[in-house]
Design an enzyme around this catalytic site. Structure first.
Site, PDB file in Angstrom:
ATOM      1  N   HIS A 107      95.055   8.111  87.437  1.00 39.31           N
ATOM      2  CA  HIS A 107      95.688   6.925  87.601  1.00 39.31           C
ATOM      3  C   HIS A 107      94.737   6.072  88.409  1.00 39.31           C
ATOM      4  O   HIS A 107      94.023   6.661  89.428  1.00 39.31           O
ATOM      5  CB  HIS A 107      97.245   6.886  88.186  1.00 39.31           C
ATOM      6  CG  HIS A 107      98.223   7.660  87.563  1.00 39.31           C
ATOM      7  ND1 HIS A 107      98.436   9.062  87.815  1.00 39.31           N
ATOM      8  CD2 HIS A 107      99.167   7.332  86.853  1.00 39.31           C
ATOM      9  CE1 HIS A 107      99.427   9.506  87.369  1.00 39.31           C
ATOM     10  NE2 HIS A 107      99.998   8.338  86.542  1.00 39.31           N
ATOM     11  N   ASP A 110      95.011   6.863  91.836  1.00 42.56           N
ATOM     12  CA  ASP A 110      94.797   8.270  92.235  1.00 42.56           C
ATOM     13  C   ASP A 110      93.146   8.302  93.088  1.00 42.56           C
ATOM     14  O   ASP A 110      92.742   8.898  93.811  1.00 42.56           O
ATOM     15  CB  ASP A 110      94.549   9.361  91.066  1.00 42.56           C
ATOM     16  CG  ASP A 110      96.091   9.356  90.752  1.00 42.56           C
ATOM     17  OD1 ASP A 110      96.963   9.109  91.254  1.00 42.56           O
ATOM     18  OD2 ASP A 110      95.842   9.806  89.317  1.00 42.56           O
ATOM     19  N   GLU A 238     103.397   7.866  76.560  1.00 38.46           N
ATOM     20  CA  GLU A 238     104.076   9.552  77.112  1.00 38.46           C
ATOM     21  C   GLU A 238     105.395   9.178  77.055  1.00 38.46           C
ATOM     22  O   GLU A 238     106.118   8.536  78.068  1.00 38.46           O
ATOM     23  CB  GLU A 238     103.347   9.671  78.269  1.00 38.46           C
ATOM     24  CG  GLU A 238     103.652  11.122  78.778  1.00 38.46           C
ATOM     25  CD  GLU A 238     102.937  11.553  80.154  1.00 38.46           C
ATOM     26  OE1 GLU A 238     101.748  11.033  80.595  1.00 38.46           O
ATOM     27  OE2 GLU A 238     103.616  12.148  80.900  1.00 38.46           O
ATOM     28  N   GLU A 274     104.708  15.772  76.855  1.00 43.31           N
ATOM     29  CA  GLU A 274     104.635  16.532  78.112  1.00 43.31           C
ATOM     30  C   GLU A 274     105.901  17.542  78.055  1.00 43.31           C
ATOM     31  O   GLU A 274     106.854  17.191  77.692  1.00 43.31           O
ATOM     32  CB  GLU A 274     104.879  15.517  79.389  1.00 43.31           C
ATOM     33  CG  GLU A 274     104.920  16.260  80.600  1.00 43.31           C
ATOM     34  CD  GLU A 274     104.578  15.710  81.734  1.00 43.31           C
ATOM     35  OE1 GLU A 274     103.707  14.669  81.819  1.00 43.31           O
ATOM     36  OE2 GLU A 274     105.392  16.066  82.914  1.00 43.31           O
ATOM     37  N   HIS A 277     109.021  16.815  79.846  1.00 45.16           N
ATOM     38  CA  HIS A 277     109.812  15.471  79.640  1.00 45.16           C
ATOM     39  C   HIS A 277     110.858  15.973  78.455  1.00 45.16           C
ATOM     40  O   HIS A 277     111.574  15.591  78.151  1.00 45.16           O
ATOM     41  CB  HIS A 277     108.694  14.442  79.278  1.00 45.16           C
ATOM     42  CG  HIS A 277     108.073  13.852  80.121  1.00 45.16           C
ATOM     43  ND1 HIS A 277     107.092  13.012  80.339  1.00 45.16           N
ATOM     44  CD2 HIS A 277     108.022  14.498  81.401  1.00 45.16           C
ATOM     45  CE1 HIS A 277     106.533  13.107  81.353  1.00 45.16           C
ATOM     46  NE2 HIS A 277     107.057  13.728  82.429  1.00 45.16           N
ATOM     47  N   ASP A 302     100.700  16.836  77.865  1.00 46.67           N
ATOM     48  CA  ASP A 302     100.505  17.021  79.353  1.00 46.67           C
ATOM     49  C   ASP A 302     101.162  18.720  79.492  1.00 46.67           C
ATOM     50  O   ASP A 302     102.346  18.537  79.178  1.00 46.67           O
ATOM     51  CB  ASP A 302     101.064  15.960  80.213  1.00 46.67           C
ATOM     52  CG  ASP A 302     100.424  14.928  80.436  1.00 46.67           C
ATOM     53  OD1 ASP A 302      99.124  14.725  79.810  1.00 46.67           O
ATOM     54  OD2 ASP A 302     100.911  13.906  81.167  1.00 46.67           O
ATOM     55  N   ASP A 313     111.989  17.232  86.739  1.00 47.65           N
ATOM     56  CA  ASP A 313     110.448  17.023  86.204  1.00 47.65           C
ATOM     57  C   ASP A 313     109.691  17.880  87.361  1.00 47.65           C
ATOM     58  O   ASP A 313     108.952  17.556  88.180  1.00 47.65           O
ATOM     59  CB  ASP A 313     110.037  15.753  86.212  1.00 47.65           C
ATOM     60  CG  ASP A 313     108.942  15.729  85.238  1.00 47.65           C
ATOM     61  OD1 ASP A 313     108.379  16.612  84.699  1.00 47.65           O
ATOM     62  OD2 ASP A 313     108.081  14.502  85.109  1.00 47.65           O
ATOM     63  N   ASP A 315     107.449  19.972  87.078  1.00 42.41           N
ATOM     64  CA  ASP A 315     105.757  19.958  86.647  1.00 42.41           C
ATOM     65  C   ASP A 315     105.608  21.343  87.292  1.00 42.41           C
ATOM     66  O   ASP A 315     104.225  21.496  88.033  1.00 42.41           O
ATOM     67  CB  ASP A 315     105.126  18.817  87.375  1.00 42.41           C
ATOM     68  CG  ASP A 315     105.537  17.549  86.855  1.00 42.41           C
ATOM     69  OD1 ASP A 315     105.771  17.482  85.798  1.00 42.41           O
ATOM     70  OD2 ASP A 315     105.283  16.516  87.295  1.00 42.41           O
ATOM     71  N   ASP A 345      99.211  18.241  83.654  1.00 42.83           N
ATOM     72  CA  ASP A 345      99.841  17.613  84.644  1.00 42.83           C
ATOM     73  C   ASP A 345     101.079  18.246  85.219  1.00 42.83           C
ATOM     74  O   ASP A 345     102.219  18.410  84.924  1.00 42.83           O
ATOM     75  CB  ASP A 345     100.584  16.551  83.895  1.00 42.83           C
ATOM     76  CG  ASP A 345     101.340  15.298  84.577  1.00 42.83           C
ATOM     77  OD1 ASP A 345     101.430  15.365  85.764  1.00 42.83           O
ATOM     78  OD2 ASP A 345     101.848  14.303  83.738  1.00 42.83           O
TER      79      ASP A 345
HETATM   80  C1  XLS Z   1     105.464  11.619  85.130  1.00 46.29           C
HETATM   81  C2  XLS Z   1     104.269  11.611  84.174  1.00 46.29           C
HETATM   82  C3  XLS Z   1     103.013  11.137  84.835  1.00 46.29           C
HETATM   83  C4  XLS Z   1     101.906  10.746  83.423  1.00 46.29           C
HETATM   84  C5  XLS Z   1     101.011   9.825  84.115  1.00 46.29           C
HETATM   85  O1  XLS Z   1     106.311  12.310  85.034  1.00 46.29           O
HETATM   86  O2  XLS Z   1     104.027  12.749  83.580  1.00 46.29           O
HETATM   87  O3  XLS Z   1     102.456  12.111  85.562  1.00 46.29           O
HETATM   88  O4  XLS Z   1     101.643  11.678  82.766  1.00 46.29           O
HETATM   89  O5  XLS Z   1     101.370   8.645  84.605  1.00 46.29           O
HETATM   90 NI    NI Z   2     102.384  13.382  82.186  1.00 47.99          NI
HETATM   91 NI    NI Z   3     105.833  14.253  84.015  1.00 48.49          NI
END
Ligand code: XLS
Ligand code: NI
Ligand code: NI
Length: 442
Positions: A107, A110, A238, A274, A277, A302, A313, A315, A345
């Site tokens: 991003h 970042d 996404e 993702e 998600h 992702d 989430d 991750d 991700d």
């Molecule tokens: C958040 C998203 C984010 C996207 C990029 O849940 O996964 O990380 O991949 O903005």
């Molecule tokens: Ni993501």
């Molecule tokens: Ni995410």
């Protein structure tokens, strides 16, 4: 010494991670991921196009809603924003190179801290992009995709492109313009829109139709600007159903496919799916993949995993070989990703406080994908997996079933067929057999 610049080395104890094969007992080596190994006609490197997610790996500090940073990493020390951004980038490229990861994703915020001044942000981004360009040239690392963070700044609390305030929408556009410029300057292969706050908290104060029309218009403007400035890559949406918003417009693959079709965006946009998600949407990741494949929209993914107990989430790095093998079956059968790759991700846990934890996380993830790929390829080549599924539909391959598919039936002729042919034979779906088959090949 930094492997690339000869300056500071951040991951001192970590040497170049190599493929050592199944016999190896070295936790800092690949046992499955061998970038040049050919599987199903492509090298592993080509299949995956692995990418490191800048935000989790280099901005993440282990903080959670209940407490501050636990990851005190050495690239975050300098007070000057640009000096700190460069340290962070040195660390990132050192890490990415040592892990043999060919791509990264970011991003805008970042790369370097943003202020509330549009012009100052553009300047900062341009400076760090120039630095990144050099880093990419020296290392051969490429940009899989760029994106703009349109969810962290408090001004986006009601969304960016779907904000009820035009002034906020314009700020979102300024950020997207600069992020597109950065992506184009760095030869980014794709550009992502994840609409975290493009949704609502309460319908009592929301005009959903108007907000979605704004989102579509916004995406068209971004696409037109990028194309005008030479961007040849793919735009990805996404999907995610919720978090941070109560309800997000890009709910899941099927919802986004409908949106892209309704607003005439199918030519330029595909999906970046993702895993976590999908879990939040109440789907398996396999389901999301198959929906995208069937619509011709499987762009990128992702990689991560959620927590099946708490439904956030979270991750986490992927580690479920069974799930991933089923996913690789779908990806392989589809011929792979269209333009994208596999972006981690994912973040190490709050109490994973060593630099080495970041390495173990990526080594594990890459190895898992490689193992799933090899397994899925063997299933497709050596087993009856595809044949069993195909045979399930064999009654549509000829005779009246084939005629139905071609439009040769009416409701009345179907009724006549049923009346003339009695009760259908019972046929097993063989689910347990197929589940065992996958486990056998793993
Ligand atoms: C958040 C998203 C984010 C996207 C990029 O849940 O996964 O990380 O991949 O903005
Ligand atoms: Ni993501
Ligand atoms: Ni995410």
């Amino acid at each position: 010494m930094n492997v690339l610049t000869g300056e500071k080395e951040f991951f001192k104890d970590i040497k170049q991670i190599q493929f050592e094969g199944l016999e190896s007992d070295n936790p800092l080596a690949f046992r499955w991921y061998n970038p040049d190994q050919i599987v199903a006609g492509k090298t592993m490197a080509e299949h995956f196009k692995f990418a490191c997610a800048y935000w989790h790996s280099f901005n993440g500090d282990g903080g959670d809603p209940f407490g501050g940073a636990t990851h005190i990493f050495p690239w975050d020390k300098q007070s000057d924003p640009l000096a700190r951004a460069k340290d962070k980038m040195d660390a990132a490229f050192e890490f990415i190179t040592k892990l043999q990861i060919p791509y990264y994703c970011f991003h805008d915020v970042d790369l370097v801290d943003f202020t509330n001044d549009v012009v100052e942000n553009e300047n900062r981004l341009q400076q760090i992009v120039a630095y990144a360009k050099q880093k990419q040239q020296d290392s051969g690392v490429k940009l899989l995709w760029g994106t703009a963070n349109l969810f962290s700044n408090p001004r986006y609390m009601n969304g960016a492109a779907t904000n009820p305030d035009f002034h906020v929408l314009a700020h979102g556009a300024a950020q997207v313009k600069a992020a597109l410029d950065a992506t184009i300057a760095l030869g980014g292969e794709n550009y992502v829109f994840w609409g975290g706050r493009e949704g609502y908290m309460s319908l009592l104060n929301t005009n959903m139709k108007r907000e979605q029309e704004h989102l579509a218009k916004f995406l068209h403007l971004a696409k037109d600007y990028a194309r005008k400035n030479g961007f040849k890559g793919t735009f990805f949406i996404e999907p995610k159903p919720c978090e941070p918003s109560k309800h997000q417009y890009d709910y899941d693959a099927a919802t986004v496919t409908g949106f892209l079709r309704q607003y005439d965006l199918l030519c330029d946009f595909k999906l970046n799916l993702e895993v976590n998600h999908a879990t939040l949407a109440g789907h398996t990741f396999q389901h999301e993949l198959q929906v995208a494949v069937d619509a011709g929209l499987l762009g990128s993914m992702d990689a991560n995993r959620g927590d099946y107990q708490n439904g956030w989430d979270t991750d986490q790095f992927p580690n479920d070989i069974n799930e991933l093998t089923e996913c690789m079956l779908i990806i392989l059968e589809a011929g792979g990703f269209q333009g994208g790759g596999v972006n981690f991700d994912a973040k190490i846990r709050r109490n994973s406080t060593d630099l080495a934890d970041l390495v173990h996380a990526h080594v594990g993830g890459m190895d898992l994908f490689a193992r799933a790929l090899v397994t899925a390829d063997r299933i497709l080549t050596n087993s009856d997996y595809q044949k069993i599924r195909k045979n399930r539909y064999s009654s549509f391959d000829d005779g009246e079933g084939a005629s139905f598919e071609k439009g040769g039936h009416t409701l009345e002729t179907l009724r006549d067929f049923a009346a003339a042919n009695g009760e259908p034979e019972v046929r097993s779906g063989q689910q347990e057999f197929l589940e065992n088959l996958i486990n056998r090949y793993i």
